[in-house]
Design a protein around this motif. Structure first.
Motif, PDB file in Angstrom:
ATOM      1  N   GLN A  89       0.823  -1.189   0.000  1.00  0.00           N
ATOM      2  CA  GLN A  89       0.000   0.000   0.000  1.00  0.00           C
ATOM      3  C   GLN A  89       0.861   1.243   0.000  1.00  0.00           C
ATOM      4  O   GLN A  89       1.156   1.829   1.024  1.00  0.00           O
ATOM      5  CB  GLN A  89      -0.893  -0.006   1.228  1.00  0.00           C
ATOM      6  N   SER A 121     -12.591   4.046   4.891  1.00  0.00           N
ATOM      7  CA  SER A 121     -13.215   5.372   5.063  1.00  0.00           C
ATOM      8  C   SER A 121     -14.086   5.724   3.868  1.00  0.00           C
ATOM      9  O   SER A 121     -15.244   6.141   4.016  1.00  0.00           O
ATOM     10  CB  SER A 121     -12.153   6.467   5.199  1.00  0.00           C
ATOM     11  N   ASP A 159     -11.132   4.088  -7.489  1.00  0.00           N
ATOM     12  CA  ASP A 159      -9.984   3.465  -6.811  1.00  0.00           C
ATOM     13  C   ASP A 159      -9.220   2.665  -7.862  1.00  0.00           C
ATOM     14  O   ASP A 159      -9.840   2.069  -8.754  1.00  0.00           O
ATOM     15  CB  ASP A 159     -10.473   2.539  -5.687  1.00  0.00           C
ATOM     16  N   TYR A 181      -6.065  -5.223  10.463  1.00  0.00           N
ATOM     17  CA  TYR A 181      -6.631  -4.262  11.408  1.00  0.00           C
ATOM     18  C   TYR A 181      -7.033  -4.933  12.718  1.00  0.00           C
ATOM     19  O   TYR A 181      -7.735  -5.936  12.719  1.00  0.00           O
ATOM     20  CB  TYR A 181      -7.894  -3.620  10.830  1.00  0.00           C
ATOM     21  N   GLY A 182      -6.619  -4.284  13.821  1.00  0.00           N
ATOM     22  CA  GLY A 182      -7.071  -4.717  15.138  1.00  0.00           C
ATOM     23  C   GLY A 182      -7.907  -3.606  15.763  1.00  0.00           C
ATOM     24  O   GLY A 182      -7.603  -2.418  15.562  1.00  0.00           O
ATOM     25  N   VAL A 187      -7.136   9.209  -9.468  1.00  0.00           N
ATOM     26  CA  VAL A 187      -7.418  10.608  -9.780  1.00  0.00           C
ATOM     27  C   VAL A 187      -6.098  11.371  -9.729  1.00  0.00           C
ATOM     28  O   VAL A 187      -5.341  11.233  -8.771  1.00  0.00           O
ATOM     29  CB  VAL A 187      -8.413  11.199  -8.754  1.00  0.00           C
ATOM     30  N   MET A 221      -7.097   4.036  13.791  1.00  0.00           N
ATOM     31  CA  MET A 221      -8.022   4.907  13.095  1.00  0.00           C
ATOM     32  C   MET A 221      -9.287   4.223  12.598  1.00  0.00           C
ATOM     33  O   MET A 221     -10.307   4.874  12.415  1.00  0.00           O
ATOM     34  CB  MET A 221      -7.319   5.553  11.899  1.00  0.00           C
ATOM     35  N   VAL A 222      -9.242   2.926  12.343  1.00  0.00           N
ATOM     36  CA  VAL A 222     -10.361   2.279  11.662  1.00  0.00           C
ATOM     37  C   VAL A 222     -11.689   2.544  12.369  1.00  0.00           C
ATOM     38  O   VAL A 222     -12.658   3.002  11.756  1.00  0.00           O
ATOM     39  CB  VAL A 222     -10.129   0.759  11.547  1.00  0.00           C
TER      40      VAL A 222
HETATM   41  C1  FAD Z   1      -0.075  -1.647   7.779  1.00  0.00           C
HETATM   42  C2  FAD Z   1      -1.092  -0.840   8.540  1.00  0.00           C
HETATM   43  C3  FAD Z   1      -1.768  -1.420   9.604  1.00  0.00           C
HETATM   44  C4  FAD Z   1      -2.741  -0.683  10.286  1.00  0.00           C
HETATM   45  N1  FAD Z   1      -3.378  -1.279  11.326  1.00  0.00           N
HETATM   46  C5  FAD Z   1      -4.352  -0.608  11.967  1.00  0.00           C
HETATM   47  C6  FAD Z   1      -5.064  -1.239  13.024  1.00  0.00           C
HETATM   48  O1  FAD Z   1      -4.752  -2.364  13.405  1.00  0.00           O
HETATM   49  N2  FAD Z   1      -6.068  -0.565  13.612  1.00  0.00           N
HETATM   50  C7  FAD Z   1      -6.415   0.702  13.222  1.00  0.00           C
HETATM   51  O2  FAD Z   1      -7.353   1.272  13.770  1.00  0.00           O
HETATM   52  N3  FAD Z   1      -5.725   1.334  12.255  1.00  0.00           N
HETATM   53  C8  FAD Z   1      -4.707   0.721  11.615  1.00  0.00           C
HETATM   54  N4  FAD Z   1      -4.010   1.355  10.621  1.00  0.00           N
HETATM   55  C9  FAD Z   1      -4.282   2.781  10.339  1.00  0.00           C
HETATM   56  C10 FAD Z   1      -5.491   3.051   9.419  1.00  0.00           C
HETATM   57  O3  FAD Z   1      -6.634   2.596  10.049  1.00  0.00           O
HETATM   58  C11 FAD Z   1      -5.381   2.416   8.039  1.00  0.00           C
HETATM   59  O4  FAD Z   1      -4.315   3.018   7.374  1.00  0.00           O
HETATM   60  C12 FAD Z   1      -6.648   2.513   7.175  1.00  0.00           C
HETATM   61  O5  FAD Z   1      -6.461   1.648   6.059  1.00  0.00           O
HETATM   62  C13 FAD Z   1      -6.918   3.895   6.647  1.00  0.00           C
HETATM   63  O6  FAD Z   1      -8.118   3.853   5.912  1.00  0.00           O
HETATM   64  P1  FAD Z   1      -8.438   4.871   4.731  1.00  0.00           P
HETATM   65  O7  FAD Z   1      -9.715   4.420   4.121  1.00  0.00           O
HETATM   66  O8  FAD Z   1      -8.358   6.266   5.241  1.00  0.00           O
HETATM   67  O9  FAD Z   1      -7.243   4.717   3.704  1.00  0.00           O
HETATM   68  P2  FAD Z   1      -6.689   3.446   2.958  1.00  0.00           P
HETATM   69  O10 FAD Z   1      -7.118   2.194   3.596  1.00  0.00           O
HETATM   70  O11 FAD Z   1      -5.238   3.703   2.828  1.00  0.00           O
HETATM   71  O12 FAD Z   1      -7.393   3.525   1.523  1.00  0.00           O
HETATM   72  C14 FAD Z   1      -7.070   4.520   0.587  1.00  0.00           C
HETATM   73  C15 FAD Z   1      -7.458   4.042  -0.796  1.00  0.00           C
HETATM   74  O13 FAD Z   1      -7.302   5.133  -1.703  1.00  0.00           O
HETATM   75  C16 FAD Z   1      -6.704   4.665  -2.896  1.00  0.00           C
HETATM   76  N5  FAD Z   1      -6.043   5.814  -3.534  1.00  0.00           N
HETATM   77  C17 FAD Z   1      -4.903   6.432  -3.159  1.00  0.00           C
HETATM   78  N6  FAD Z   1      -4.628   7.459  -3.993  1.00  0.00           N
HETATM   79  C18 FAD Z   1      -5.627   7.484  -4.910  1.00  0.00           C
HETATM   80  C19 FAD Z   1      -5.921   8.316  -6.033  1.00  0.00           C
HETATM   81  N7  FAD Z   1      -5.110   9.329  -6.370  1.00  0.00           N
HETATM   82  N8  FAD Z   1      -7.039   8.062  -6.765  1.00  0.00           N
HETATM   83  C20 FAD Z   1      -7.878   7.030  -6.439  1.00  0.00           C
HETATM   84  N9  FAD Z   1      -7.644   6.223  -5.377  1.00  0.00           N
HETATM   85  C21 FAD Z   1      -6.537   6.430  -4.623  1.00  0.00           C
HETATM   86  C22 FAD Z   1      -5.758   3.578  -2.436  1.00  0.00           C
HETATM   87  O14 FAD Z   1      -5.445   2.704  -3.488  1.00  0.00           O
HETATM   88  C23 FAD Z   1      -6.584   2.915  -1.327  1.00  0.00           C
HETATM   89  O15 FAD Z   1      -7.401   1.889  -1.852  1.00  0.00           O
HETATM   90  C24 FAD Z   1      -3.029   0.654   9.909  1.00  0.00           C
HETATM   91  C25 FAD Z   1      -2.327   1.227   8.862  1.00  0.00           C
HETATM   92  C26 FAD Z   1      -1.371   0.495   8.185  1.00  0.00           C
HETATM   93  C27 FAD Z   1      -0.627   1.142   7.051  1.00  0.00           C
END
Ligand code: FAD
Length: 504
Positions: free
Chosen positions: A33, A98, A117, A128-129, A195, A372-373
Motif C-alpha cells: 500500500q 473510510s 480506486d 486491522y485490530g 485521480v 483509526m479504523v
Molecule cells: C499496515 C497498517 C496497519 C494498520 N493497522 C491498523 C489497526 O490495526 N487498527 C487501526 O485502527 N488502524 C490501523 N491502521 C491505520 C489506518 O486505520 C489504516 O491506514 C486505514 O487503512 C486507513 O483507511 P483509509 O480508508 O483512510 O485509507 P486506505 O485504507 O489507505 O485507503 C485509501 C485508498 O485510496 C486509494 N487511492 C490512493 N490514492 C488514490 C488516487 N489518487 N485516486 C484514487 N484512489 C486512490 C488507495 O489505493 C486505497 O485503496 C493501519 C495502517 C497500516 C498502514
C-alpha cells in the motif's frame, strides 16, 4: 535475518525513511500500500496471498518468501459510464474503509455516488485490530474474524497488566464485501483509476483520472489514506511515524495464551547479549504486538509506537528476530507480512476547503496510538449525514460554502481540541526512552478503565481529558511525574497556544 532481508526487494525503498523524511512525508506503506501521486515512483510489492506461503527450511529462522499475490473479491461492480457525462452528487476518491463507508451511506439516501480506486475489488491489505466494544457499538461484530476476551501488556520482566478489554481482528474480506454489496444495491458506480487532478468550477468539480476519463461531481471526497492526494495542507507536515513489521506465521509453538492478545510487550531481555541493539532499543524502544490465533498460528508485529524520523525496517526486523529467538518461536512459514508506516499527528488540512476529506487524508489517525479504523467508521455517518443534508437543502449552497459546513461537522471544535490533546500525548511519547515509556504505560493502564478506554478510543473530550491527565499524573511514580513535567512542559505550552488560537 539475512535471508529475510534479501527476500524483500522493496526494503530498499522502505529503509530510507530518514533520508527521505522530507519528500516522503505522506508515506504510509503497508506491504502493498504505497499511495501516489505524492510518493516515490517505486512500489512496494510484499503483500503475500493467503494460502500462498512458501515453506521455510527448518534451519533458518525466517527463511521465507511470501508469494506476491493480491486477492480480489468476486464481485461484478457496476461501472461508471463516462460517455453519459452525468454530474454525480458525490465522487469518493479511494476505496479504503473510510471511502466505502461514506459512499455506502450517502448512496443509501438516494444520492448518486461514484467511487474511484485503482483496485476497487482488492481485499484491503492491512491487518486491522480494534477493541471489540468499538465494533459492537457500530453493529459490526460480524466483521471480526477472531476475538480475544482480554489483552495483556508486559511492562517489563516483572510487571504484567491484564487489560480485561476484549480485542478483535477485523475480517477485511467480510467488511469490504458488506460495504460493496450495500454500495451496489444503492446504485453506486465504480471507476477503476487514479485521480490525478481536480478542477473546480462554480457548481461542480471535474476529476481527471490517469486513464484519461473525466468525472464530474457536485462534491468531491478525498479518502485516499495517508497519500493525502487531493486535500490541501498549508502548514509544514511534521508528523511522528509509527513503523512496524508484522508477519502472519505458522510457528512450531509460541509462549502466549491464545485467549489473550498481546497488546504491548516492552520486555527487552532478548537483547541482553546484544549491547548495540539493546542500546538502540533503550533510546527508541519497540514492542511486540501479537495476535495468537492458535498454538501454532500467530500474527507477530514488532512496533515502534512513534518516532521522528521513523525507525528503519531493518532495525525493527533485527529486534524482532532477536525477540522471537529468545521467546523460542520457530517460524515454519509466513502467510503474509506487513510493513506499516503510519504518520501520526502533524497539522490538520486547511479547514475548510472545497475538497472534503475523511480518514488518513483528513488527519483522523489517533496521534498517540496510530489507530483509526473504528474512529473513521464512526465518523462516516456524520460526514454522510452532513453531505445528504447540504445536498438536499433548498438553500442552494454550492462550492466552498457547501464544503465548509461538512468540514465543520467532521472537525467540530471539540474534536479539534481532542486531537490537540492527543498530539500533546504524542509529543511526550516521542521524548520517552524505554524506561520512561514503561513508567508511562505502567501508570496509564492503572487508570480507571473509562479513562484509558476513552483515551484510546477517542471518546474523551477536553474537560474529561484534563481529568484524565490529572489522574495519570496521580497514578504515576515520582520519577514519571518529574519526567512528564520536564519533557511535557514545552508540548504543554504548544498545546495551550494552539488551543487558544483555534477558536470556533
Ligand atoms: C499496515 C497498517 C496497519 C494498520 N493497522 C491498523 C489497526 O490495526 N487498527 C487501526 O485502527 N488502524 C490501523 N491502521 C491505520 C489506518 O486505520 C489504516 O491506514 C486505514 O487503512 C486507513 O483507511 P483509509 O480508508 O483512510 O485509507 P486506505 O485504507 O489507505 O485507503 C485509501 C485508498 O485510496 C486509494 N487511492 C490512493 N490514492 C488514490 C488516487 N489518487 N485516486 C484514487 N484512489 C486512490 C488507495 O489505493 C486505497 O485503496 C493501519 C495502517 C497500516 C498502514
Amino acid at each position: 535475518m539475512d535471508t529475510l532481508l534479501r527476500t524483500h526487494s522493496s526494503f530498499e525503498f522502505l529503509h530510507p525513511l530518514n533520508r527521505f523524511a522530507g519528500n516522503l512525508t505522506n508515506l504510509c506503506s503497508s506491504k502493498s500500500q504505497i499511495h501516489e501521486p505524492r510518493l516515490s515512483p517505486k512500489k512496494s510489492h510484499s503483500k503475500s496471498g493467503r494460502g500462498g506461503c512458501v515453506k521455510a527450511s527448518s534451519s533458518a529462522l525466517l527463511e521465507l518468501v511470501p508469494e506476491i499475490k493480491k486477492e480480489n473479491l468476486d464481485f461484478e461492480l457496476p461501472l461508471y459510464d463516462p460517455s453519459r457525462g452525468l454530474v454525480v452528487d458525490l465522487v469518493v476518491v479511494g476505496g479504503g474503509p473510510s471511502g466505502l463507508a461514506v459512499a455506502q451511506q450517502v448512496s443509501d439516501a438516494g444520492l448518486t455516488v461514484c467511487s474511484i480506486d485503482p483496485s476497487p475489488k482488492l481485499i484491503w491489505p492491512n491487518n486491522y485490530g480494534v477493541w471489540v466494544d468499538e465494533f459492537e457499538a457500530m453493529d459490526l461484530l460480524d466483521c471480526l474474524d477472531t476475538t480475544w476476551s482480554s489483552a495483556v501488556v508486559y511492562i517489563d520482566e516483572n510487571s504484567t497488566k491484564n487489560l480485561g478489554r476484549p480485542y478483535g481482528r477485523v475480517n477485511r474480506k467480510q467488511l469490504k464485501s458488506k460495504m460493496l454489496k450495500k454500495c451496489i444495491a444503492n446504485g453506486v458506480k465504480f471507476h477503476q483509476a487514479k485521480v490525478i487532478k481536480v478542477i473546480h468550477e462554480e457548481l461542480k468539480s471535474l476529476l481527471i483520472c490517469n486513464d484519461g476519463v473525466t468525472i464530474q461531481a457536485t462534491l468531491v471526497l478525498d479518502a485516499t489514506g495517508f497519500s493525502r492526494s487531493l486535500v490541501q495542507y498549508d502548514k509544514p507536515y511534521n508528523p511522528g511515524y509509527q513503523v512496524a513489521y508484522g508477519i502472519l506465521a505458522e510457528v512450531e509453538e509460541h509462549p502466549f495464551d491464545v485467549d489473550k492478545m498481546l497488546f504491548m510487550d516492552w520486555r527487552d531481555s532478548h537483547l541482553k547479549n546484544n549491547p548495540e541493539i539493546k542500546d538502540r532499543n533503550s533510546k527508541i524502544p519497540t514492542f511486540l504486538y501479537a495476535m495468537p490465533f492458535s498454538s501454532n498460528r500467530i500474527f507477530l508485529e514488532e512496533t515502534s509506537l512513534v518516532a521522528r524520523p521513523g525507525l528503519q525496517f531493518e532495525d525493527i526486523q533485527e529486534r524482532m528476530v532477536c525477540r522471537l529467538k529468545h521467546l523460542g518461536i520457530k517460524v515454519k512459514s509466513i502467510e503474509e507480512d506487513e510493513r506499516c508506516v503510519i504518520p501520526m499527528g502533524g497539522p490538520l488540512p486547511v479547514l475548510p476547503q472545497r475538497v472534503l476529506g475523511i480518514g488518513g487524508t483528513a488527519g483522523m489517525v489517533h496521534p498517540s496510538t496510530g489507530y483509526m479504523v473504528a474512529r473513521t467508521l464512526a465518523a462516516a455517518p456524520i460526514v454522510a449525514k452532513s453531505i445528504i443534508q447540504y445536498l438536499s437543502s433548498e438553500k442552494m449552497v454550492a462550492g466552498t460554502d457547501l464544503s465548509a459546513g461538512i468540514w465543520r461537522d467532521l472537525w467540530p471544535i471539540e474534536r479539534r481540541r481532542q486531537r490537540e490533546f492527543f498530539c500533546f500525548g504524542m509529543d511526550i511519547l516521542l521524548k520517552l526512552d524505554l524506561e520512561g515509556t514503561r513508567r508511562f504505560f505502567d501508570a496509564f493502564f492503572d487508570l480507571e478503565p473509562r479513562y484509558w478506554h476513552g483515551f484510546l478510543s477517542s471518546r474523551l473530550f477536553l474537560p474529561e481529558l484534563l481529568t484524565f491527565g490529572l489522574s495519570l499524573f496521580g497514578h504515576a511514580s515520582n520519577t514519571c511525574r518529574i519526567e512528564i513535567m520536564a519533557k511535557g512542559t514545552l508540548p504543554l505550552a504548544t498545546m495551550i497556544n494552539n488551543l487558544v488560537q483555534d477558536r470556533e
